[in-house]
Design a protein around this motif. Structure first.
Motif, PDB file in Angstrom:
ATOM      1  N   MET A  88       0.975  -1.188  -0.183  1.00 36.66           N
ATOM      2  CA  MET A  88      -0.072   0.053   0.002  1.00 36.66           C
ATOM      3  C   MET A  88       0.793   1.282  -0.058  1.00 36.66           C
ATOM      4  SD  MET A  88      -2.962   0.806   2.628  1.00 36.66           S
ATOM      5  CE  MET A  88      -2.851   2.457   3.241  1.00 36.66           C
ATOM      6  N   LYS A  89       0.574   2.167  -0.836  1.00 36.51           N
ATOM      7  CA  LYS A  89       1.419   3.509  -0.931  1.00 36.51           C
ATOM      8  C   LYS A  89       1.131   4.375   0.148  1.00 36.51           C
ATOM      9  CE  LYS A  89       2.398   3.868  -5.879  1.00 36.51           C
ATOM     10  NZ  LYS A  89       2.746   4.763  -7.024  1.00 36.51           N
ATOM     11  N   THR A  90       2.122   4.827   0.528  1.00 34.39           N
ATOM     12  CA  THR A  90       1.991   6.215   1.547  1.00 34.39           C
ATOM     13  C   THR A  90       1.350   7.380   1.053  1.00 34.39           C
ATOM     14  OG1 THR A  90       4.099   5.466   2.696  1.00 34.39           O
ATOM     15  CG2 THR A  90       3.361   7.494   3.134  1.00 34.39           C
ATOM     16  N   VAL A  91       0.303   7.814   1.817  1.00 35.31           N
ATOM     17  CA  VAL A  91      -0.402   9.002   1.316  1.00 35.31           C
ATOM     18  C   VAL A  91       0.514  10.215   1.495  1.00 35.31           C
ATOM     19  CG1 VAL A  91      -2.351  10.728   2.005  1.00 35.31           C
ATOM     20  CG2 VAL A  91      -2.742   8.282   2.193  1.00 35.31           C
ATOM     21  N   LEU A  92       0.453  11.102   0.260  1.00 35.98           N
ATOM     22  CA  LEU A  92       1.450  12.146   0.372  1.00 35.98           C
ATOM     23  C   LEU A  92       0.662  13.353   1.178  1.00 35.98           C
ATOM     24  CD1 LEU A  92       4.067  13.285  -0.959  1.00 35.98           C
ATOM     25  CD2 LEU A  92       2.583  14.247  -2.958  1.00 35.98           C
ATOM     26  N   THR A  93       1.526  13.681   2.223  1.00 35.06           N
ATOM     27  CA  THR A  93       1.184  14.623   3.034  1.00 35.06           C
ATOM     28  C   THR A  93       1.849  15.776   2.891  1.00 35.06           C
ATOM     29  OG1 THR A  93       3.000  14.007   4.800  1.00 35.06           O
ATOM     30  CG2 THR A  93       0.736  12.929   4.971  1.00 35.06           C
ATOM     31  N   PRO A  94       1.431  17.172   3.387  1.00 32.70           N
ATOM     32  CA  PRO A  94       2.291  18.236   3.273  1.00 32.70           C
ATOM     33  C   PRO A  94       3.684  18.341   4.049  1.00 32.70           C
ATOM     34  CG  PRO A  94       0.237  18.901   3.845  1.00 32.70           C
ATOM     35  CD  PRO A  94       0.331  17.269   4.041  1.00 32.70           C
ATOM     36  N   LEU A  95       3.983  17.454   4.934  1.00 34.35           N
ATOM     37  CA  LEU A  95       5.414  17.121   5.374  1.00 34.35           C
ATOM     38  C   LEU A  95       5.938  16.390   4.703  1.00 34.35           C
ATOM     39  CD1 LEU A  95       7.127  17.619   7.590  1.00 34.35           C
ATOM     40  CD2 LEU A  95       6.174  15.523   8.951  1.00 34.35           C
ATOM     41  N   LEU A  96       5.553  15.272   4.124  1.00 35.33           N
ATOM     42  CA  LEU A  96       6.281  14.154   3.194  1.00 35.33           C
ATOM     43  C   LEU A  96       6.692  15.116   1.927  1.00 35.33           C
ATOM     44  CD1 LEU A  96       4.689  10.942   3.799  1.00 35.33           C
ATOM     45  CD2 LEU A  96       6.752  11.714   4.523  1.00 35.33           C
ATOM     46  N   CYS A  97       5.753  15.917   1.496  1.00 33.24           N
ATOM     47  CA  CYS A  97       6.153  16.663   0.079  1.00 33.24           C
ATOM     48  C   CYS A  97       7.166  17.614   0.455  1.00 33.24           C
ATOM     49  CB  CYS A  97       4.813  17.397  -0.158  1.00 33.24           C
ATOM     50  SG  CYS A  97       4.880  18.360  -1.554  1.00 33.24           S
ATOM     51  N   ARG A  98       7.163  18.501   1.416  1.00 34.64           N
ATOM     52  CA  ARG A  98       8.232  19.308   1.906  1.00 34.64           C
ATOM     53  C   ARG A  98       9.719  18.449   2.367  1.00 34.64           C
ATOM     54  NH1 ARG A  98       4.360  21.221   5.271  1.00 34.64           N
ATOM     55  NH2 ARG A  98       5.470  20.210   7.239  1.00 34.64           N
ATOM     56  N   GLU A  99       9.490  17.313   2.659  1.00 26.42           N
ATOM     57  CA  GLU A  99      10.727  16.663   2.838  1.00 26.42           C
ATOM     58  C   GLU A  99      11.376  16.069   1.879  1.00 26.42           C
ATOM     59  OE1 GLU A  99      12.685  16.244   5.588  1.00 26.42           O
ATOM     60  OE2 GLU A  99      11.248  17.190   7.287  1.00 26.42           O
ATOM     61  N   ALA A 100      10.385  15.590   0.881  1.00 22.15           N
ATOM     62  CA  ALA A 100      11.054  14.927  -0.428  1.00 22.15           C
ATOM     63  C   ALA A 100      11.433  16.094  -1.265  1.00 22.15           C
ATOM     64  CB  ALA A 100       9.710  14.360  -1.226  1.00 22.15           C
ATOM     65  N   ARG A 101      11.032  17.257  -1.230  1.00 22.13           N
ATOM     66  CA  ARG A 101      11.505  18.312  -2.091  1.00 22.13           C
ATOM     67  C   ARG A 101      12.861  18.751  -1.469  1.00 22.13           C
ATOM     68  NH1 ARG A 101      10.999  23.496  -1.370  1.00 22.13           N
ATOM     69  NH2 ARG A 101       9.512  23.272   0.057  1.00 22.13           N
ATOM     70  N   ALA A 102      13.070  18.840  -0.251  1.00 22.44           N
ATOM     71  CA  ALA A 102      14.134  19.337   0.401  1.00 22.44           C
ATOM     72  C   ALA A 102      15.083  18.172   0.173  1.00 22.44           C
ATOM     73  CB  ALA A 102      14.063  19.360   1.886  1.00 22.44           C
ATOM     74  N   LEU A 103      15.029  16.952   0.324  1.00 18.53           N
ATOM     75  CA  LEU A 103      15.821  15.839  -0.060  1.00 18.53           C
ATOM     76  C   LEU A 103      16.577  15.892  -1.530  1.00 18.53           C
ATOM     77  CD1 LEU A 103      17.315  13.388   1.185  1.00 18.53           C
ATOM     78  CD2 LEU A 103      15.278  12.003   0.275  1.00 18.53           C
ATOM     79  N   LEU A 104      15.770  16.466  -2.412  1.00 16.56           N
ATOM     80  CA  LEU A 104      16.260  16.296  -3.595  1.00 16.56           C
ATOM     81  C   LEU A 104      16.703  17.955  -4.055  1.00 16.56           C
ATOM     82  CD1 LEU A 104      13.110  14.713  -5.645  1.00 16.56           C
ATOM     83  CD2 LEU A 104      15.556  13.824  -5.074  1.00 16.56           C
ATOM     84  N   ASP A 105      16.666  18.748  -2.859  1.00 15.06           N
ATOM     85  CA  ASP A 105      17.534  20.021  -3.101  1.00 15.06           C
ATOM     86  C   ASP A 105      16.553  21.021  -4.129  1.00 15.06           C
ATOM     87  OD1 ASP A 105      18.725  22.344  -2.161  1.00 15.06           O
ATOM     88  OD2 ASP A 105      20.580  21.775  -3.560  1.00 15.06           O
ATOM     89  N   LEU A 106      15.142  20.895  -4.271  1.00 16.02           N
ATOM     90  CA  LEU A 106      14.483  21.559  -5.118  1.00 16.02           C
ATOM     91  C   LEU A 106      13.505  22.608  -4.368  1.00 16.02           C
ATOM     92  CD1 LEU A 106      13.104  18.505  -7.288  1.00 16.02           C
ATOM     93  CD2 LEU A 106      15.180  19.996  -7.685  1.00 16.02           C
ATOM     94  N   ASP A 107      13.216  23.960  -5.015  1.00 10.51           N
ATOM     95  CA  ASP A 107      12.619  24.639  -4.587  1.00 10.51           C
ATOM     96  C   ASP A 107      11.054  24.528  -5.028  1.00 10.51           C
ATOM     97  OD1 ASP A 107      12.227  26.042  -6.969  1.00 10.51           O
ATOM     98  OD2 ASP A 107      13.964  27.433  -6.557  1.00 10.51           O
ATOM     99  N   THR A 108       9.983  25.031  -4.611  1.00 13.47           N
ATOM    100  CA  THR A 108       8.622  24.926  -5.102  1.00 13.47           C
ATOM    101  C   THR A 108       8.543  25.257  -6.438  1.00 13.47           C
ATOM    102  OG1 THR A 108       8.185  27.157  -4.174  1.00 13.47           O
ATOM    103  CG2 THR A 108       7.586  25.085  -2.787  1.00 13.47           C
ATOM    104  N   ALA A 109       9.312  26.211  -6.789  1.00 14.99           N
ATOM    105  CA  ALA A 109       8.997  26.593  -8.446  1.00 14.99           C
ATOM    106  C   ALA A 109       9.361  25.247  -9.305  1.00 14.99           C
ATOM    107  CB  ALA A 109       9.769  27.961  -8.743  1.00 14.99           C
ATOM    108  N   GLU A 110      10.804  24.871  -8.759  1.00 15.77           N
ATOM    109  CA  GLU A 110      11.106  23.649  -9.897  1.00 15.77           C
ATOM    110  C   GLU A 110      10.334  22.387  -9.717  1.00 15.77           C
ATOM    111  OE1 GLU A 110      15.917  24.307  -9.158  1.00 15.77           O
ATOM    112  OE2 GLU A 110      14.774  23.751  -7.492  1.00 15.77           O
ATOM    113  N   VAL A 111       9.756  22.308  -8.657  1.00 17.81           N
ATOM    114  CA  VAL A 111       8.859  21.012  -8.433  1.00 17.81           C
ATOM    115  C   VAL A 111       7.611  21.360  -9.342  1.00 17.81           C
ATOM    116  CG1 VAL A 111       7.654  19.592  -6.963  1.00 17.81           C
ATOM    117  CG2 VAL A 111       9.726  20.147  -6.324  1.00 17.81           C
ATOM    118  N   ALA A 112       7.143  22.699  -9.077  1.00 15.43           N
ATOM    119  CA  ALA A 112       5.661  22.902  -9.835  1.00 15.43           C
ATOM    120  C   ALA A 112       5.776  22.933 -11.295  1.00 15.43           C
ATOM    121  CB  ALA A 112       5.332  24.188  -9.397  1.00 15.43           C
TER     122      ALA A 112
END
Length: 79
Positions: A1-25
């Protein structure tokens, strides 16, 4: 079963990849405001947007592991 993407997990994943919100968007083809609002916990985007964000992070090498790691995300090791 896949983990639900939460705001915290989203922020952590983005930080782990060293991407800002504009890059991910940009890669996810969603408005920056949608991502920022989600990460702030003010609104939840559609299931389609959540699936797209998850796919972007997973293609970048993120594994969602909230049951195994404190941050809830890890970089997968490529063989």
């Amino acid at each position: 079963m896949k983990t639900v993407l939460t705001p915290l997990l989203c922020r952590e994943a983005r930080a782990l990849l060293d991407l800002d919100t504009a890059e991910v968007a940009f890669v996810a083809r969603i408005p920056v405001a949608v991502l920022e609002t989600f990460e702030a916990g003010h609104a939840t985007p559609s299931e389609t947007v959540l699936a797209t964000l998850r796919r972007v992070f997973e293609l970048g090498g993120v594994a969602f592991t909230p049951e195994r790691s404190k941050r809830g995300v890890e970089l997968r090791v490529c063989a």
